[in-house]
Design a protein around this motif. Structure first.
Motif, PDB file in Angstrom:
ATOM      1  N   VAL A   1       0.845  -1.197   0.000  1.00  0.00           N
ATOM      2  CA  VAL A   1       0.000   0.000   0.000  1.00  0.00           C
ATOM      3  C   VAL A   1       0.879   1.245   0.000  1.00  0.00           C
ATOM      4  O   VAL A   1       1.864   1.331   0.733  1.00  0.00           O
ATOM      5  N   LYS A   2       0.506   2.199  -0.837  1.00  0.00           N
ATOM      6  CA  LYS A   2       1.168   3.498  -0.856  1.00  0.00           C
ATOM      7  C   LYS A   2       0.105   4.554  -0.589  1.00  0.00           C
ATOM      8  O   LYS A   2      -0.949   4.561  -1.223  1.00  0.00           O
ATOM      9  N   VAL A   3       0.379   5.436   0.363  1.00  0.00           N
ATOM     10  CA  VAL A   3      -0.556   6.492   0.737  1.00  0.00           C
ATOM     11  C   VAL A   3       0.225   7.802   0.823  1.00  0.00           C
ATOM     12  O   VAL A   3       1.276   7.857   1.469  1.00  0.00           O
ATOM     13  N   PHE A   4      -0.296   8.846   0.171  1.00  0.00           N
ATOM     14  CA  PHE A   4       0.371  10.150   0.225  1.00  0.00           C
ATOM     15  C   PHE A   4      -0.626  11.255  -0.111  1.00  0.00           C
ATOM     16  O   PHE A   4      -1.718  10.992  -0.614  1.00  0.00           O
ATOM     17  N   ILE A   5      -0.239  12.479   0.194  1.00  0.00           N
ATOM     18  CA  ILE A   5      -1.077  13.636  -0.126  1.00  0.00           C
ATOM     19  C   ILE A   5      -0.853  13.954  -1.599  1.00  0.00           C
ATOM     20  O   ILE A   5       0.242  14.350  -1.997  1.00  0.00           O
ATOM     21  N   ALA A   6      -1.891  13.778  -2.412  1.00  0.00           N
ATOM     22  CA  ALA A   6      -1.768  13.968  -3.855  1.00  0.00           C
ATOM     23  C   ALA A   6      -1.892  15.436  -4.248  1.00  0.00           C
ATOM     24  O   ALA A   6      -1.214  15.906  -5.154  1.00  0.00           O
ATOM     25  N   GLU A   7      -2.776  16.171  -3.572  1.00  0.00           N
ATOM     26  CA  GLU A   7      -3.001  17.571  -3.925  1.00  0.00           C
ATOM     27  C   GLU A   7      -3.479  18.328  -2.706  1.00  0.00           C
ATOM     28  O   GLU A   7      -4.313  17.845  -1.948  1.00  0.00           O
ATOM     29  N   ARG A   8      -2.942  19.524  -2.536  1.00  0.00           N
ATOM     30  CA  ARG A   8      -3.336  20.393  -1.421  1.00  0.00           C
ATOM     31  C   ARG A   8      -4.479  21.289  -1.876  1.00  0.00           C
ATOM     32  O   ARG A   8      -4.371  21.987  -2.879  1.00  0.00           O
ATOM     33  N   GLN A   9      -5.560  21.246  -1.129  1.00  0.00           N
ATOM     34  CA  GLN A   9      -6.733  22.063  -1.421  1.00  0.00           C
ATOM     35  C   GLN A   9      -7.318  22.533  -0.100  1.00  0.00           C
ATOM     36  O   GLN A   9      -7.029  21.970   0.941  1.00  0.00           O
ATOM     37  N   ILE A  10      -8.165  23.531  -0.193  1.00  0.00           N
ATOM     38  CA  ILE A  10      -8.914  23.992   0.964  1.00  0.00           C
ATOM     39  C   ILE A  10     -10.369  24.040   0.542  1.00  0.00           C
ATOM     40  O   ILE A  10     -10.687  24.490  -0.561  1.00  0.00           O
ATOM     41  N   LEU A  11     -11.271  23.571   1.395  1.00  0.00           N
ATOM     42  CA  LEU A  11     -12.693  23.704   1.101  1.00  0.00           C
ATOM     43  C   LEU A  11     -13.146  25.081   1.561  1.00  0.00           C
ATOM     44  O   LEU A  11     -12.960  25.449   2.720  1.00  0.00           O
ATOM     45  N   ILE A  12     -13.716  25.846   0.627  1.00  0.00           N
ATOM     46  CA  ILE A  12     -14.258  27.151   0.993  1.00  0.00           C
ATOM     47  C   ILE A  12     -15.747  27.152   0.699  1.00  0.00           C
ATOM     48  O   ILE A  12     -16.227  26.403  -0.141  1.00  0.00           O
ATOM     49  N   SER A  13     -16.452  28.008   1.394  1.00  0.00           N
ATOM     50  CA  SER A  13     -17.881  28.148   1.180  1.00  0.00           C
ATOM     51  C   SER A  13     -18.119  29.481   0.483  1.00  0.00           C
ATOM     52  O   SER A  13     -17.773  30.538   1.011  1.00  0.00           O
ATOM     53  N   VAL A  14     -18.694  29.431  -0.706  1.00  0.00           N
ATOM     54  CA  VAL A  14     -18.955  30.629  -1.494  1.00  0.00           C
ATOM     55  C   VAL A  14     -20.460  30.886  -1.467  1.00  0.00           C
ATOM     56  O   VAL A  14     -21.249  30.014  -1.821  1.00  0.00           O
ATOM     57  N   GLN A  15     -20.844  32.074  -1.040  1.00  0.00           N
ATOM     58  CA  GLN A  15     -22.252  32.437  -0.953  1.00  0.00           C
ATOM     59  C   GLN A  15     -22.484  33.730  -1.733  1.00  0.00           C
ATOM     60  O   GLN A  15     -21.554  34.462  -2.029  1.00  0.00           O
ATOM     61  N   GLY A  16     -23.715  34.020  -2.046  1.00  0.00           N
ATOM     62  CA  GLY A  16     -24.058  35.271  -2.709  1.00  0.00           C
ATOM     63  C   GLY A  16     -24.415  35.055  -4.166  1.00  0.00           C
ATOM     64  O   GLY A  16     -24.783  33.965  -4.579  1.00  0.00           O
ATOM     65  N   TYR A  17     -24.283  36.106  -4.952  1.00  0.00           N
ATOM     66  CA  TYR A  17     -24.665  36.087  -6.356  1.00  0.00           C
ATOM     67  C   TYR A  17     -23.498  35.616  -7.212  1.00  0.00           C
ATOM     68  O   TYR A  17     -22.831  36.404  -7.873  1.00  0.00           O
ATOM     69  N   VAL A  18     -23.245  34.315  -7.174  1.00  0.00           N
ATOM     70  CA  VAL A  18     -22.191  33.701  -7.971  1.00  0.00           C
ATOM     71  C   VAL A  18     -22.793  32.537  -8.742  1.00  0.00           C
ATOM     72  O   VAL A  18     -23.894  32.087  -8.430  1.00  0.00           O
ATOM     73  N   GLU A  19     -22.072  32.037  -9.730  1.00  0.00           N
ATOM     74  CA  GLU A  19     -22.597  30.958 -10.567  1.00  0.00           C
ATOM     75  C   GLU A  19     -22.863  29.676  -9.791  1.00  0.00           C
ATOM     76  O   GLU A  19     -23.829  28.979 -10.041  1.00  0.00           O
ATOM     77  N   ALA A  20     -21.981  29.329  -8.857  1.00  0.00           N
ATOM     78  CA  ALA A  20     -22.121  28.066  -8.136  1.00  0.00           C
ATOM     79  C   ALA A  20     -21.889  28.271  -6.634  1.00  0.00           C
ATOM     80  O   ALA A  20     -20.795  28.033  -6.136  1.00  0.00           O
ATOM     81  N   PRO A  21     -22.920  28.725  -5.892  1.00  0.00           N
ATOM     82  CA  PRO A  21     -22.747  28.892  -4.446  1.00  0.00           C
ATOM     83  C   PRO A  21     -22.614  27.539  -3.754  1.00  0.00           C
ATOM     84  O   PRO A  21     -23.055  26.515  -4.273  1.00  0.00           O
ATOM     85  N   GLY A  22     -21.976  27.536  -2.593  1.00  0.00           N
ATOM     86  CA  GLY A  22     -21.802  26.312  -1.818  1.00  0.00           C
ATOM     87  C   GLY A  22     -20.332  26.030  -1.579  1.00  0.00           C
ATOM     88  O   GLY A  22     -19.467  26.854  -1.844  1.00  0.00           O
ATOM     89  N   SER A  23     -20.039  24.836  -1.065  1.00  0.00           N
ATOM     90  CA  SER A  23     -18.657  24.448  -0.789  1.00  0.00           C
ATOM     91  C   SER A  23     -17.969  24.007  -2.065  1.00  0.00           C
ATOM     92  O   SER A  23     -18.548  23.301  -2.881  1.00  0.00           O
ATOM     93  N   THR A  24     -16.732  24.434  -2.205  1.00  0.00           N
ATOM     94  CA  THR A  24     -15.944  24.064  -3.379  1.00  0.00           C
ATOM     95  C   THR A  24     -14.481  23.942  -2.968  1.00  0.00           C
ATOM     96  O   THR A  24     -14.027  24.676  -2.097  1.00  0.00           O
ATOM     97  N   PRO A  25     -13.750  23.008  -3.556  1.00  0.00           N
ATOM     98  CA  PRO A  25     -12.319  22.937  -3.237  1.00  0.00           C
ATOM     99  C   PRO A  25     -11.581  24.115  -3.857  1.00  0.00           C
ATOM    100  O   PRO A  25     -11.795  24.448  -5.017  1.00  0.00           O
ATOM    101  N   PHE A  26     -10.754  24.775  -3.067  1.00  0.00           N
ATOM    102  CA  PHE A  26      -9.951  25.897  -3.539  1.00  0.00           C
ATOM    103  C   PHE A  26      -8.570  25.363  -3.839  1.00  0.00           C
ATOM    104  O   PHE A  26      -7.829  24.993  -2.940  1.00  0.00           O
ATOM    105  N   LEU A  27      -8.236  25.274  -5.105  1.00  0.00           N
ATOM    106  CA  LEU A  27      -6.931  24.779  -5.519  1.00  0.00           C
ATOM    107  C   LEU A  27      -5.914  25.892  -5.355  1.00  0.00           C
ATOM    108  O   LEU A  27      -6.145  27.015  -5.774  1.00  0.00           O
ATOM    109  N   THR A  28      -4.792  25.594  -4.757  1.00  0.00           N
ATOM    110  CA  THR A  28      -3.781  26.615  -4.514  1.00  0.00           C
ATOM    111  C   THR A  28      -3.139  27.109  -5.800  1.00  0.00           C
ATOM    112  O   THR A  28      -2.454  28.116  -5.792  1.00  0.00           O
ATOM    113  N   THR A  29      -3.388  26.439  -6.913  1.00  0.00           N
ATOM    114  CA  THR A  29      -2.823  26.852  -8.194  1.00  0.00           C
ATOM    115  C   THR A  29      -3.753  27.792  -8.958  1.00  0.00           C
ATOM    116  O   THR A  29      -3.406  28.230 -10.045  1.00  0.00           O
TER     117      THR A  29
END
Length: 134
Positions: free
Chosen positions: A94-122
């Motif tokens: 078995v190999k286990v590692f962190i593949a990608e660093r992301q943060i879950l953010i919650s976007v609210q208001g007048y945007v195309e896709a409100p709700g939780s979304t992963p925020f990619l650091t790139t």
């Protein structure tokens, strides 16, 4: 329309403040939103990345939820291998590692896709928070 653009800009500014470098200070440990890669030869259901949920867990097929937030990669591998060994006989490869660093953010208001979304650091805040077209 001008008010809508002002509100969207204000929202983006608040996100930038929240996602300051201090948020990424502990980059060596697993965080909510990260993608954890699990590779177990011969098990196609496990050979993929699993996202760490808001409670710091990943959901492994046939095993269930495993708490991983806050662990470094050595601890992460140990916890996941222990969980997998309750179901699988041979976990020596078995190999286990962190593949990608992301943060879950919650976007609210007048945007195309409100709700939780992963925020990619790139990517930028503007990519994640596209205002609605009037």
């Amino acid at each position: 329309m001008k008010l809508l653009n002002t509100l969207a800009t204000l929202l983006l500014a608040m996100i930038v403040v929240v996602l300051s470098p201090a948020t990424f200070a502990d980059e060596k440990n697993v965080q909510v939103g990260d993608l954890v890669q699990v590779d177990l030869p011969g098990e196609s259901s496990l050979n993929r990345a699993f996202q760490v949920d808001k409670r710091g867990r990943i959901n492994l097929p046939e095993v269930g939820q495993v708490f991983v937030a806050g662990f470094d990669e050595t601890q992460l591998e140990s916890v996941v291998v222990d969980a997998l060994s309750t179901v699988f006989r041979d976990t020596s490869n078995v190999k286990v590692f962190i593949a990608e660093r992301q943060i879950l953010i919650s976007v609210q208001g007048y945007v195309e896709a409100p709700g939780s979304t992963p925020f990619l650091t790139t990517r930028t805040c503007k990519w994640h928070c596209k205002p609605l077209e009037a």
